[in-house]
Every structure is written in structure tokens, then in C-alpha cells.
Design a protein around this motif. Structure first.
Motif, PDB file in Angstrom:
ATOM      1  N   UNK A  43       4.470  12.068  -3.446  1.00 21.67           N
ATOM      2  CA  UNK A  43       3.631  12.039  -4.675  1.00 21.67           C
ATOM      3  C   UNK A  43       2.600  11.056  -4.623  1.00 21.67           C
ATOM      4  N   UNK A  44       2.913   9.801  -3.977  1.00 19.87           N
ATOM      5  CA  UNK A  44       2.070   8.605  -3.757  1.00 19.87           C
ATOM      6  C   UNK A  44       0.970   8.973  -2.721  1.00 19.87           C
ATOM      7  N   UNK A  45       1.236  10.097  -1.999  1.00 14.02           N
ATOM      8  CA  UNK A  45       0.193  10.392  -1.022  1.00 14.02           C
ATOM      9  C   UNK A  45      -0.444  11.861  -1.217  1.00 14.02           C
ATOM     10  N   UNK A  46      -0.177  12.357  -2.248  1.00 14.16           N
ATOM     11  CA  UNK A  46      -0.569  13.800  -2.777  1.00 14.16           C
ATOM     12  C   UNK A  46      -1.213  13.808  -4.169  1.00 14.16           C
ATOM     13  N   UNK A  47      -1.029  12.938  -4.904  1.00 13.30           N
ATOM     14  CA  UNK A  47      -1.395  13.226  -6.461  1.00 13.30           C
ATOM     15  C   UNK A  47      -1.965  11.738  -6.990  1.00 13.30           C
ATOM     16  N   UNK A  52      -0.897   6.212  -8.899  1.00 19.04           N
ATOM     17  CA  UNK A  52      -1.470   5.076  -9.705  1.00 19.04           C
ATOM     18  C   UNK A  52      -0.119   4.303 -10.375  1.00 19.04           C
ATOM     19  N   UNK A  53       1.010   5.104 -10.668  1.00 14.92           N
ATOM     20  CA  UNK A  53       2.046   4.672 -11.405  1.00 14.92           C
ATOM     21  C   UNK A  53       3.138   4.199 -10.271  1.00 14.92           C
ATOM     22  N   UNK A  54       2.765   4.401  -8.856  1.00 17.98           N
ATOM     23  CA  UNK A  54       3.649   3.830  -8.005  1.00 17.98           C
ATOM     24  C   UNK A  54       3.442   2.475  -7.540  1.00 17.98           C
ATOM     25  N   UNK A  59      -3.698   6.351  -4.740  1.00 18.66           N
ATOM     26  CA  UNK A  59      -3.496   7.091  -3.482  1.00 18.66           C
ATOM     27  C   UNK A  59      -3.751   6.376  -2.104  1.00 18.66           C
ATOM     28  N   UNK A  60      -2.397   6.408  -1.182  1.00 19.44           N
ATOM     29  CA  UNK A  60      -2.239   5.694   0.039  1.00 19.44           C
ATOM     30  C   UNK A  60      -2.100   6.697   1.065  1.00 19.44           C
ATOM     31  N   UNK A  61      -2.700   6.452   2.135  1.00 20.01           N
ATOM     32  CA  UNK A  61      -2.485   7.195   3.289  1.00 20.01           C
ATOM     33  C   UNK A  61      -0.993   6.974   3.855  1.00 20.01           C
ATOM     34  N   UNK A  62      -0.365   8.004   4.366  1.00 24.83           N
ATOM     35  CA  UNK A  62       1.017   7.777   5.033  1.00 24.83           C
ATOM     36  C   UNK A  62       0.802   6.791   6.151  1.00 24.83           C
ATOM     37  N   UNK A  63       1.892   5.715   6.264  1.00 22.84           N
ATOM     38  CA  UNK A  63       1.811   4.978   7.494  1.00 22.84           C
ATOM     39  C   UNK A  63       1.901   5.762   8.698  1.00 22.84           C
TER      40      UNK A  63
END
Length: 163
Positions: A43-47, A52-54, A59-63
Motif C-alpha cells: 500500500x505505501x507504494x500504491x495508495x 501517508x499513514x505508513x 508515497x515511496x518508490x520500492x527499494x
């Protein structure tokens, strides 16, 4: 001599400590979502709302996307200019800071070691150290990558350079 790589730099042309500037790429929301949808669907890569709650706060890129973009930069700036024969693997991969929407990543790769292949005298092993940073010069990723490079003339004895 391989006609495809004849005009490229070969193992003998590479220097221990040589630093390669990788250029840069700006990471967009669309890039992050497209990559995550296919390869890392958290979810932190998609939504954006979930992100924001992570722990990441947005929104962050995958490593793995950061690694893939870094490899693309390496290919464009270095691997396509040498007689590269492919990768052997990587080690010491560290994601130091998340890459967020709008971040521009850049960095350098340093030739950390050069050695002849023990089993294939026409090949040399090049060890590269990545230092990937964002636009604020904060480290976002580091790793070591081993790559094979063709020798121009395998009959010439070369001194092995220790790692």
C-alpha cells in the motif's frame, strides 16, 4: 577480437578507484505506482492515503525500483561503453532512505576491485560500489556489484588487483 565490443573499453582499460558519474532520474508518482503494481504491491507504494499513514509518511518508490533505476543509469553511463559480459551478482545492498515522489536520484559508482577470472582467462571481474543519493545529497542506496568484462588480449599477463 569480438567485433561487437572492439571499440569499447576492455578490462585492461579500467582503473581501480575510477569514479563513474551516473547522471540522474526524477521519480514520478506514475513511475512508482506502475513499478509497484507489477513488482512490489504494498500500500505505501500504491495508495497515497495509505502511504501517508505508513512509516514512510508518503508515497515511496520500492527499494527494488531504486535499484533498477540505478542499474539503468549504470548501463547508460558505463556498461554500454565497456566490453561488459554480464553481471555476477550483488552484495551489501542497503536502502538508506526512501525515494519519494518527485525525488531526483543520482550518484556515482567507483571501481572497487579488478581481478582476472580464475577459470576464464578471457574475462576479468570488475567490482563496483554504488553511492546513490537524492537531490538533497542524502544517501538513499548503496551496494556492491560484480560484473564480467572482456579482455582485449588474454595472452598478456595481468597483475591481479586485490579487493
Amino acid at each position: 577480437m569480438n567485433p561487437i565490443t572492439a571499440n569499447r573499453r576492455h578490462f585492461e582499460d579500467l582503473a581501480l578507484g575510477e569514479v563513474i558519474d551516473l547522471g540522474q532520474v526524477t521519480v514520478s508518482k506514475e513511475m512508482i505506482i506502475a513499478f509497484a503494481s507489477e513488482f512490489d504491491p504494498f500500500p505505501f507504494h500504491l495508495d497515497e492515503a495509505a502511504a501517508k499513514t505508513s512509516l514512510l509518511g508518503g508515497l515511496a518508490a520500492s527499494g527494488w525500483q531504486t535499484a533498477a533505476l540505478s542499474l539503468r543509469l549504470l548501463t547508460d553511463s558505463f556498461l554500454n561503453t565497456i566490453a561488459s559480459m554480464g553481471g555476477l551478482g550483488f552484495s551489501d545492498l542497503k536502502w538508506r532512505k526512501p525515494v519519494m515522489v518527485g525525488d531526483t536520484i543520482t550518484g556515482t559508482v567507483t571501481i572497487a576491485a579488478l581481478r582476472r577470472s580464475r577459470h576464464h582467462p578471457k574475462r576479468g571481474v570488475v567490482t563496483l560500489e554504488f553511492d546513490i543519493r537524492n537531490q538533497k545529497s542524502e544517501p538513499v542506496m548503496s551496494m556492491r556489484l560484480a560484473n564480467l568484462a572482456e579482455l582485449r588480449d588474454p595472452s598478456i599477463p595481468l597483475t591481479e588487483v586485490a579487493e
